[in-house]
Design a protein around this motif. Structure first.
Motif, PDB file in Angstrom:
ATOM      1  N   ALA A  14       0.833  -1.216   0.000  1.00 45.71           N
ATOM      2  CA  ALA A  14       0.000   0.000   0.000  1.00 45.71           C
ATOM      3  C   ALA A  14       0.861   1.256   0.000  1.00 45.71           C
ATOM      4  CB  ALA A  14      -0.949  -0.011   1.201  1.00 45.71           C
ATOM      5  N   ASP A  15       1.887   1.305   0.838  1.00 50.49           N
ATOM      6  CA  ASP A  15       2.771   2.475   0.874  1.00 50.49           C
ATOM      7  C   ASP A  15       3.536   2.624  -0.441  1.00 50.49           C
ATOM      8  OD1 ASP A  15       2.000   3.317   3.396  1.00 50.49           O
ATOM      9  OD2 ASP A  15       3.667   2.320   4.418  1.00 50.49           O
ATOM     10  N   SER A  16       3.967   1.510  -1.014  1.00 49.52           N
ATOM     11  CA  SER A  16       4.694   1.553  -2.281  1.00 49.52           C
ATOM     12  C   SER A  16       3.823   2.140  -3.386  1.00 49.52           C
ATOM     13  CB  SER A  16       5.161   0.148  -2.680  1.00 49.52           C
ATOM     14  OG  SER A  16       6.097  -0.345  -1.754  1.00 49.52           O
ATOM     15  N   LEU A  17       2.580   1.677  -3.494  1.00 48.92           N
ATOM     16  CA  LEU A  17       1.681   2.178  -4.536  1.00 48.92           C
ATOM     17  C   LEU A  17       1.305   3.638  -4.300  1.00 48.92           C
ATOM     18  CD1 LEU A  17      -0.529  -0.976  -5.070  1.00 48.92           C
ATOM     19  CD2 LEU A  17       1.252  -0.072  -6.604  1.00 48.92           C
ATOM     20  N   ARG A  18       1.174   4.017  -3.032  1.00 51.31           N
ATOM     21  CA  ARG A  18       0.885   5.425  -2.715  1.00 51.31           C
ATOM     22  C   ARG A  18       2.039   6.314  -3.172  1.00 51.31           C
ATOM     23  NH1 ARG A  18       2.785   8.393   0.972  1.00 51.31           N
ATOM     24  NH2 ARG A  18       3.544   6.692   2.270  1.00 51.31           N
ATOM     25  N   LEU A  19       3.271   5.916  -2.877  1.00 52.74           N
ATOM     26  CA  LEU A  19       4.434   6.699  -3.304  1.00 52.74           C
ATOM     27  C   LEU A  19       4.559   6.723  -4.826  1.00 52.74           C
ATOM     28  CD1 LEU A  19       7.013   5.593  -0.599  1.00 52.74           C
ATOM     29  CD2 LEU A  19       6.078   7.895  -0.927  1.00 52.74           C
ATOM     30  N   LEU A  20       4.329   5.589  -5.472  1.00 60.81           N
ATOM     31  CA  LEU A  20       4.375   5.548  -6.932  1.00 60.81           C
ATOM     32  C   LEU A  20       3.365   6.523  -7.527  1.00 60.81           C
ATOM     33  CD1 LEU A  20       5.596   4.180  -9.440  1.00 60.81           C
ATOM     34  CD2 LEU A  20       3.784   2.462  -9.240  1.00 60.81           C
ATOM     35  N   GLY A  21       2.192   6.601  -6.928  1.00 60.55           N
ATOM     36  CA  GLY A  21       1.168   7.526  -7.403  1.00 60.55           C
ATOM     37  C   GLY A  21       1.484   8.983  -7.122  1.00 60.55           C
ATOM     38  N   SER A  22       2.468   9.242  -6.280  1.00 59.30           N
ATOM     39  CA  SER A  22       2.803  10.624  -5.915  1.00 59.30           C
ATOM     40  C   SER A  22       3.763  11.284  -6.903  1.00 59.30           C
ATOM     41  CB  SER A  22       3.396  10.676  -4.506  1.00 59.30           C
ATOM     42  OG  SER A  22       4.732  10.170  -4.492  1.00 59.30           O
ATOM     43  N   VAL A  23       4.310  10.513  -7.839  1.00 58.65           N
ATOM     44  CA  VAL A  23       5.216  11.065  -8.843  1.00 58.65           C
ATOM     45  C   VAL A  23       4.593  10.897 -10.226  1.00 58.65           C
ATOM     46  CG1 VAL A  23       7.315  10.744  -7.465  1.00 58.65           C
ATOM     47  CG2 VAL A  23       6.575   8.935  -9.037  1.00 58.65           C
ATOM     48  N   ALA A  24       5.050  11.692 -11.175  1.00 62.47           N
ATOM     49  CA  ALA A  24       4.407  11.739 -12.486  1.00 62.47           C
ATOM     50  C   ALA A  24       5.062  10.856 -13.541  1.00 62.47           C
ATOM     51  CB  ALA A  24       4.378  13.177 -12.996  1.00 62.47           C
ATOM     52  N   PHE A  25       6.267  10.364 -13.305  1.00 65.96           N
ATOM     53  CA  PHE A  25       6.927   9.564 -14.329  1.00 65.96           C
ATOM     54  C   PHE A  25       7.740   8.449 -13.709  1.00 65.96           C
ATOM     55  CE2 PHE A  25       9.997  12.800 -13.290  1.00 65.96           C
ATOM     56  CZ  PHE A  25      11.198  12.112 -13.282  1.00 65.96           C
ATOM     57  N   GLY A  26       8.036   7.463 -14.538  1.00 67.45           N
ATOM     58  CA  GLY A  26       8.838   6.323 -14.125  1.00 67.45           C
ATOM     59  C   GLY A  26       9.434   5.663 -15.351  1.00 67.45           C
ATOM     60  N   ARG A  27       9.900   4.434 -15.183  1.00 65.21           N
ATOM     61  CA  ARG A  27      10.565   3.722 -16.268  1.00 65.21           C
ATOM     62  C   ARG A  27       9.942   2.347 -16.433  1.00 65.21           C
ATOM     63  NH1 ARG A  27      12.793   6.031 -12.606  1.00 65.21           N
ATOM     64  NH2 ARG A  27      14.020   7.902 -12.921  1.00 65.21           N
ATOM     65  N   MET A  28       9.539   2.032 -17.663  1.00 66.34           N
ATOM     66  CA  MET A  28       9.052   0.693 -17.955  1.00 66.34           C
ATOM     67  C   MET A  28      10.216  -0.138 -18.462  1.00 66.34           C
ATOM     68  SD  MET A  28       6.144  -0.700 -20.606  1.00 66.34           S
ATOM     69  CE  MET A  28       4.753   0.007 -19.777  1.00 66.34           C
ATOM     70  N   VAL A  29      10.367  -1.326 -17.898  1.00 63.82           N
ATOM     71  CA  VAL A  29      11.432  -2.246 -18.278  1.00 63.82           C
ATOM     72  C   VAL A  29      10.773  -3.447 -18.952  1.00 63.82           C
ATOM     73  CG1 VAL A  29      13.358  -3.649 -17.441  1.00 63.82           C
ATOM     74  CG2 VAL A  29      12.772  -1.501 -16.267  1.00 63.82           C
ATOM     75  N   PHE A  30      11.276  -3.799 -20.141  1.00 63.56           N
ATOM     76  CA  PHE A  30      10.671  -4.880 -20.903  1.00 63.56           C
ATOM     77  C   PHE A  30      11.721  -5.485 -21.833  1.00 63.56           C
ATOM     78  CE2 PHE A  30      10.104  -0.837 -22.965  1.00 63.56           C
ATOM     79  CZ  PHE A  30      10.384  -1.059 -24.302  1.00 63.56           C
ATOM     80  N   ASN A  31      11.323  -6.552 -22.529  1.00 65.44           N
ATOM     81  CA  ASN A  31      12.206  -7.174 -23.516  1.00 65.44           C
ATOM     82  C   ASN A  31      11.860  -6.652 -24.896  1.00 65.44           C
ATOM     83  OD1 ASN A  31      13.756  -8.945 -21.906  1.00 65.44           O
ATOM     84  ND2 ASN A  31      11.962 -10.261 -21.687  1.00 65.44           N
ATOM     85  N   GLN A  32      12.887  -6.306 -25.650  1.00 66.74           N
ATOM     86  CA  GLN A  32      12.708  -5.879 -27.035  1.00 66.74           C
ATOM     87  C   GLN A  32      13.773  -6.599 -27.854  1.00 66.74           C
ATOM     88  OE1 GLN A  32      13.428  -1.706 -27.919  1.00 66.74           O
ATOM     89  NE2 GLN A  32      11.701  -1.740 -29.355  1.00 66.74           N
ATOM     90  N   HIS A  33      13.349  -7.437 -28.794  1.00 64.26           N
ATOM     91  CA  HIS A  33      14.272  -8.238 -29.603  1.00 64.26           C
ATOM     92  C   HIS A  33      15.177  -9.081 -28.703  1.00 64.26           C
ATOM     93  CE1 HIS A  33      12.776  -5.847 -32.872  1.00 64.26           C
ATOM     94  NE2 HIS A  33      13.261  -4.745 -32.333  1.00 64.26           N
ATOM     95  N   ALA A  34      14.581  -9.660 -27.673  1.00 66.95           N
ATOM     96  CA  ALA A  34      15.266 -10.548 -26.722  1.00 66.95           C
ATOM     97  C   ALA A  34      16.326  -9.830 -25.874  1.00 66.95           C
ATOM     98  CB  ALA A  34      15.869 -11.750 -27.428  1.00 66.95           C
TER      99      ALA A  34
END
Length: 137
Positions: A14-34
């Motif tokens: 709950a605290d983690s999601l609250r803090l995440l919601g308190s900022v406007a940007f972040g970084r998505m990490v994913f696989n691209q071309h393996a």
């Protein structure tokens, strides 16, 4: 700058999601071309899910159906205090027109692209840590 080491305090979901919601940007990490890829995105947290918008040619659109991580933080460079949160889950395309319209109102693009797609990441794993000095721990 203080040379004393900092303490890491594990945060609740709950605290983690609250803090995440308190900022406007972040970084998505994913696989691209393996290979690992990271994209800076603006987001909102709604109903404990991370919501991002993207355009047709965006690499983030290729994450639909994939397990991704989304990370944001707020660390003071001088005091070295702050927090970091990572949400891991499957990226899903939002197709319900009412939800899409709602997220278009909540989340304005930062770049000059037509952001016609909405991606929702429902957390499967949430990890959060706060860096504290000795007086706070």
């Amino acid at each position: 700058m203080d040379s004393e080491p900092r303490w890491l305090k594990e945060l609740t979901t709950a605290d983690s999601l609250r803090l995440l919601g308190s900022v406007a940007f972040g970084r998505m990490v994913f696989n691209q071309h393996a290979l690992p890829a990271i994209r800076l995105l603006n987001h909102v947290v709604d109903d404990d899910a991370v919501i991002v918008r993207t355009h047709l040619g965006a690499a983030a659109l290729g994450t639909v159906g994939m397990v991704v991580a989304y990370e944001a933080d707020a660390i003071d460079a001088h005091t070295r205090l702050g927090w970091s949160v990572v949400v891991t889950g499957v990226a899903r395309l939002v197709t319900d027109p009412d939800r899409v319209a709602r997220y278009e109102q909540m989340l304005r693009p930062w770049v000059r692209e037509q952001m016609v797609h909405v991606i929702r990441i429902d957390p499967e794993i949430v990890t959060g840590y706060e860096m504290l000095d000795g007086a706070d721990f």
